[in-house]
Design a protein around this motif. Structure first.
Motif, PDB file in Angstrom:
ATOM      1  N   ALA A 157       0.815  -1.217   0.000  1.00 27.22           N
ATOM      2  CA  ALA A 157       0.000   0.000   0.000  1.00 27.22           C
ATOM      3  C   ALA A 157       0.846   1.263   0.000  1.00 27.22           C
ATOM      4  CB  ALA A 157      -0.927  -0.012   1.210  1.00 27.22           C
ATOM      5  N   ASP A 158       0.299   2.313  -0.656  1.00 27.55           N
ATOM      6  CA  ASP A 158       0.835   3.660  -0.524  1.00 27.55           C
ATOM      7  C   ASP A 158      -0.356   4.613  -0.494  1.00 27.55           C
ATOM      8  OD1 ASP A 158      -0.008   4.119  -3.164  1.00 27.55           O
ATOM      9  OD2 ASP A 158       1.990   3.764  -4.001  1.00 27.55           O
ATOM     10  N   SER A 159      -0.104   5.902  -0.592  1.00 24.93           N
ATOM     11  CA  SER A 159      -1.184   6.877  -0.416  1.00 24.93           C
ATOM     12  C   SER A 159      -2.250   6.797  -1.502  1.00 24.93           C
ATOM     13  CB  SER A 159      -0.603   8.290  -0.380  1.00 24.93           C
ATOM     14  OG  SER A 159       0.083   8.572  -1.589  1.00 24.93           O
ATOM     15  N   SER A 160      -1.913   6.241  -2.677  1.00 24.31           N
ATOM     16  CA  SER A 160      -2.883   6.158  -3.768  1.00 24.31           C
ATOM     17  C   SER A 160      -3.420   4.752  -3.997  1.00 24.31           C
ATOM     18  CB  SER A 160      -2.244   6.666  -5.074  1.00 24.31           C
ATOM     19  OG  SER A 160      -1.163   5.826  -5.447  1.00 24.31           O
ATOM     20  N   TRP A 161      -2.821   3.776  -3.335  1.00 22.80           N
ATOM     21  CA  TRP A 161      -3.227   2.373  -3.534  1.00 22.80           C
ATOM     22  C   TRP A 161      -3.257   1.687  -2.172  1.00 22.80           C
ATOM     23  CZ3 TRP A 161      -5.003  -0.129  -7.826  1.00 22.80           C
ATOM     24  CH2 TRP A 161      -5.091  -1.526  -7.762  1.00 22.80           C
ATOM     25  N   VAL A 184      -6.195  -0.525   9.269  1.00 18.34           N
ATOM     26  CA  VAL A 184      -6.058  -1.093   7.925  1.00 18.34           C
ATOM     27  C   VAL A 184      -7.425  -1.481   7.364  1.00 18.34           C
ATOM     28  CG1 VAL A 184      -5.071  -2.975   6.559  1.00 18.34           C
ATOM     29  CG2 VAL A 184      -3.694  -1.856   8.314  1.00 18.34           C
ATOM     30  N   ALA A 185      -8.305  -1.997   8.210  1.00 20.82           N
ATOM     31  CA  ALA A 185      -9.661  -2.321   7.749  1.00 20.82           C
ATOM     32  C   ALA A 185     -10.341  -1.074   7.202  1.00 20.82           C
ATOM     33  CB  ALA A 185     -10.480  -2.924   8.891  1.00 20.82           C
ATOM     34  N   ARG A 186     -10.270   0.028   7.930  1.00 19.53           N
ATOM     35  CA  ARG A 186     -10.895   1.278   7.493  1.00 19.53           C
ATOM     36  C   ARG A 186     -10.288   1.782   6.183  1.00 19.53           C
ATOM     37  NH1 ARG A 186     -14.016   4.496  10.659  1.00 19.53           N
ATOM     38  NH2 ARG A 186     -14.325   4.018  12.868  1.00 19.53           N
ATOM     39  N   GLU A 187      -8.961   1.826   6.149  1.00 17.16           N
ATOM     40  CA  GLU A 187      -8.279   2.374   4.968  1.00 17.16           C
ATOM     41  C   GLU A 187      -8.582   1.550   3.716  1.00 17.16           C
ATOM     42  OE1 GLU A 187      -4.134   2.560   5.821  1.00 17.16           O
ATOM     43  OE2 GLU A 187      -4.328   4.224   7.238  1.00 17.16           O
ATOM     44  N   SER A 188      -8.474   0.248   3.835  1.00 15.45           N
ATOM     45  CA  SER A 188      -8.678  -0.606   2.663  1.00 15.45           C
ATOM     46  C   SER A 188     -10.138  -0.616   2.229  1.00 15.45           C
ATOM     47  CB  SER A 188      -8.182  -2.027   2.938  1.00 15.45           C
ATOM     48  OG  SER A 188      -8.842  -2.600   4.048  1.00 15.45           O
ATOM     49  N   PHE A 189     -11.053  -0.576   3.181  1.00 19.35           N
ATOM     50  CA  PHE A 189     -12.465  -0.578   2.815  1.00 19.35           C
ATOM     51  C   PHE A 189     -12.870   0.752   2.184  1.00 19.35           C
ATOM     52  CE2 PHE A 189     -17.137  -0.759   3.984  1.00 19.35           C
ATOM     53  CZ  PHE A 189     -17.442  -1.695   3.006  1.00 19.35           C
ATOM     54  N   ARG A 217      -2.899  -2.551 -10.542  1.00 20.31           N
ATOM     55  CA  ARG A 217      -2.327  -1.256 -10.167  1.00 20.31           C
ATOM     56  C   ARG A 217      -1.711  -0.574 -11.394  1.00 20.31           C
ATOM     57  NH1 ARG A 217       1.375  -1.044  -4.848  1.00 20.31           N
ATOM     58  NH2 ARG A 217       1.354   1.208  -4.452  1.00 20.31           N
ATOM     59  N   GLY A 218      -2.114   0.668 -11.616  1.00 17.68           N
ATOM     60  CA  GLY A 218      -1.589   1.418 -12.743  1.00 17.68           C
ATOM     61  C   GLY A 218      -2.278   1.155 -14.056  1.00 17.68           C
ATOM     62  N   GLY A 219      -3.239   0.228 -14.069  1.00 20.74           N
ATOM     63  CA  GLY A 219      -3.929  -0.112 -15.306  1.00 20.74           C
ATOM     64  C   GLY A 219      -5.397   0.244 -15.243  1.00 20.74           C
TER      65      GLY A 219
END
Length: 352
Positions: free
Chosen positions: A179-183, A216-221, A245-247
């Protein structure tokens, strides 16, 4: 309004071996045989249904599905996933179906079903714990956590809590490595039954109170919700290429299992985090079944009690396989269970 709960589809598609996997329209396709995936999901459904509406048919179906899991169980604790219609061939071992088998046994044990059935489910579950620490599939780990969570609610066994915690940390490690700030995701691809990953961490937090699991649950959801809810309509990641990712993200085929997992995760998040925004997400995903989708057609078939297999570039896939029906039933049952737990349906029903 939500459709009434019914086991009509399961009664039509279950024989003395188990639940048939696929259909040609609403005709069972016996050539395709059976799967542990679907029989385990069906066991979760009938166990939860029985708690709401005790019936002989639910008990009979539960015995059939549990017997199927016992037959597919291997000495190493894993499960074969596929069984031919003539019952001569078992094959395809997967970690996802392992997790679903654990979940099915746990749901039955946690239910109000007859004690002998529950004890048989408990025994099968306990003899299947050995592979847990060797799981590698993110969804296999996530679905196993969901099953162990239900088991822990009844047993309060510290050993089960430790299994949940170890698996949850492994999911977090995957997330942190990618993960990063956009993914904000666990892999470089968003593929199938995606919402099970944050759902597992919501539930792991509920057991352990480890704040990193909740974070992580919050961020990913939130990430998953942003890429699958477009102008207030749920648009699941399509299975013709997924979303790398990126596509570009695949728009088709849209599968019911994605909507169902989204509903269940949103309701799990609401129960654990007490965030009413998750109720809105659950409503949007549930409405996908009922016609608020990209083609404005109902995926749920009130005549059969099942669901069409999804949305293709050309419209509905009119086949009604088991996975589609079970995904709706699991989501529908979670609404009923939450209403009972809250002792007030207003917060839930006002959205329908």
């Amino acid at each position: 309004m939500l459709p009434p709960l019914t086991l009509k589809y399961l009664k039509e598609f279950t024989d003395d071996t188990g639940l048939l996997q696929h259909a040609k329209y609403f005709v069972p396709d016996r050539k395709e045989g059976y799967s542990t995936d679907d029989n385990a999901r069906a066991l979760v459904v009938v166990a939860k249904y029985y708690d709401l509406r005790p019936s002989e048919i639910a008990k009979r179906l539960a015995r059939t599905y549990l017997s199927f899991l016992c037959y597919m169980h291997r000495d190493d604790g894993l499960f074969y996933n596929k069984l031919s219609y003539d019952r001569q061939h078992r094959w395809d071992v997967s970690e996802d179906c392992y997790g679903r088998a654990i979940w099915g046994c746990a749901s039955l044990f946690a239910s109000k079903m007859p004690e002998k059935l529950k004890l048989a489910a408990k025994e099968l579950l306990e003899t299947s714990l050995k592979p847990i620490d060797s799981l590698k599939s993110p969804r296999g780990m996530a679905i196993t956590i969901i099953g162990l969570y239900e088991y822990y609610q009844i047993t309060h066994d510290s050993r089960i809590a430790e299994y949940i915690e170890r698996l949850a940390w492994r999911l977090v490690e995957l997330y942190d490595s990618v993960a990063d700030s956009s993914w904000r995701w666990f892999e470089d691809i968003v593929a199938y039954e995606n919402a099970r990953l944050p759902q597992a961490l919501f539930l792991a937090y509920d057991v352990t109170k480890e704040l990193r699991f909740l974070e992580v649950a919050r961020e990913s959801f939130e990430f998953l919700s942003k890429i699958t809810i477009v102008d207030g309509i749920f648009w699941p990641i399509g299975n013709r290429g997924w979303y790398r990712r990126g596509g570009p993200r695949a728009l088709y085929d849209q599968q019911p299992v994605e909507a169902g997992a989204m509903v269940e995760t949103a309701l799990s998040g609401f129960k654990v985090a007490k965030d009413e925004r998750y109720l809105k997400i659950a409503r949007i995903a549930m409405e996908w079944y009922l016609g608020r989708n990209s083609i404005r057609r109902s995926i749920y078939d009130k005549e059969s009690g099942g669901c069409y297999d999804g949305i293709t570039p050309n419209g509905l896939n009119y086949n009604q396989g088991a996975e589609a029906a079970l995904s709706f039933l699991l989501a529908r049952l979670e609404y009923e269970r939450l209403k009972l737990k809250l002792h007030t349906p207003r917060a839930i029903l006002r959205t329908f």
